[in-house]
Motif scaffolding. Structure first.
Motif, PDB file in Angstrom:
ATOM      1  N   PRO A   1       0.837  -1.202   0.000  1.00  0.00           N
ATOM      2  CA  PRO A   1       0.000   0.000   0.000  1.00  0.00           C
ATOM      3  C   PRO A   1       0.872   1.253   0.000  1.00  0.00           C
ATOM      4  N   ARG A   2       0.472   2.231  -0.798  1.00  0.00           N
ATOM      5  CA  ARG A   2       1.139   3.528  -0.801  1.00  0.00           C
ATOM      6  C   ARG A   2       0.069   4.587  -0.544  1.00  0.00           C
TER       7      ARG A   2
ATOM      8  N   ASP B   1      -2.054   4.896  -4.040  1.00  0.00           N
ATOM      9  CA  ASP B   1      -2.332   3.677  -4.800  1.00  0.00           C
ATOM     10  C   ASP B   1      -1.786   2.459  -4.071  1.00  0.00           C
ATOM     11  N   ILE B   2      -1.951   1.324  -4.707  1.00  0.00           N
ATOM     12  CA  ILE B   2      -1.457   0.059  -4.176  1.00  0.00           C
ATOM     13  C   ILE B   2      -0.752  -0.671  -5.314  1.00  0.00           C
ATOM     14  N   VAL B   3       0.391  -1.280  -5.017  1.00  0.00           N
ATOM     15  CA  VAL B   3       1.145  -2.036  -6.010  1.00  0.00           C
ATOM     16  C   VAL B   3       0.940  -3.520  -5.722  1.00  0.00           C
TER      17      VAL B   3
ATOM     18  N   ARG C   1      -2.688   0.329  -8.869  1.00  0.00           N
ATOM     19  CA  ARG C   1      -4.079   0.743  -9.023  1.00  0.00           C
ATOM     20  C   ARG C   1      -4.378   1.772  -7.949  1.00  0.00           C
ATOM     21  N   PRO C   2      -5.070   2.872  -8.294  1.00  0.00           N
ATOM     22  CA  PRO C   2      -5.432   3.857  -7.269  1.00  0.00           C
ATOM     23  C   PRO C   2      -6.418   3.252  -6.256  1.00  0.00           C
TER      24      PRO C   2
ATOM     25  N   ASN D   1      -7.387  -7.625   3.956  1.00  0.00           N
ATOM     26  CA  ASN D   1      -7.330  -6.200   4.207  1.00  0.00           C
ATOM     27  C   ASN D   1      -6.118  -5.684   3.451  1.00  0.00           C
ATOM     28  N   LEU D   2      -6.357  -4.963   2.364  1.00  0.00           N
ATOM     29  CA  LEU D   2      -5.277  -4.515   1.495  1.00  0.00           C
ATOM     30  C   LEU D   2      -4.596  -3.241   1.979  1.00  0.00           C
TER      31      LEU D   2
END
Length: 184
Positions: A49-50, A53-55, A131-132, A178-179
């Protein structure tokens, strides 16, 4: 003896790739979480997680297409799906799609995923994308939050014959994850 050494080298190389300690053509990335999505440990999903977005990186024991999706129910119907593969020329392909039924997911007009890289070797297809958390596509994308959600996965041992024609998955499943707040 030489044949045995070659077999050992192949096993070590495959194990390193699956555990993420070696990636052909992908820069190293410190992923927060890695889960084995299936009981046979053939579908590995990593994520980081950023802020915006998430990679994701999927490492799947197939030379065909792979899918990862976010579903309100844990099934294909109503799911926001990312579908990808590596073509015969070695080029990774990735699409943002959605599904209203149990059929080939429809290409989304709003492509809200970014391919960061990918490759295929003798045993695996590996795709990395971002992805955002929130997209402007409220009709076909699931907005990702701090909630635990069903994450669906699937793969097929063959690449699609076209963008709209592909064989049904050989393997599929779902896990609640839970991402946004993994143990980093």
């Amino acid at each position: 003896m030489a044949a045995l050494m070659v077999m050992v080298a192949m096993v070590v190389t495959t194990a390193m790739m699956v555990e993420g300690q070696g990636s052909e053509g992908l820069p190293p990335m410190d992923f927060c979480q890695c889960v084995k999505m299936d009981p046979g440990h053939k579908y590995h999903m990593k994520w980081k997680p950023r802020d915006n977005d998430i990679v994701f990186e999927v490492q799947v024991a197939t030379r065909g297409w792979v899918g990862l999706g976010f579903s309100p129910s844990g099934g294909m119907q109503g799911a926001d799906i990312v579908l990808g593969w590596v073509d015969e020329g070695g080029q990774p392909i990735l699409h943002d799609r959605y599904s209203r039924s149990y059929a080939v997911p429809t290409m989304d007009e709003s492509q809200d995923v970014t391919l960061l890289g990918g490759y295929e070797n003798d045993t695996h297809t590996v795709l990395r994308f971002s992805r955002p958390w929130t997209t402007s596509d409220t009709e076909n994308d699931m907005q990702l939050t701090t909630s635990t959600i069903p994450v669906i996965w699937a793969y097929q041992n063959e690449d699609p014959t076209s963008l709209t024609e592909m064989r049904k998955h050989d393997h599929d499943g779902a896990r609640r994850l839970n991402l946004k707040n993994p143990r980093c």
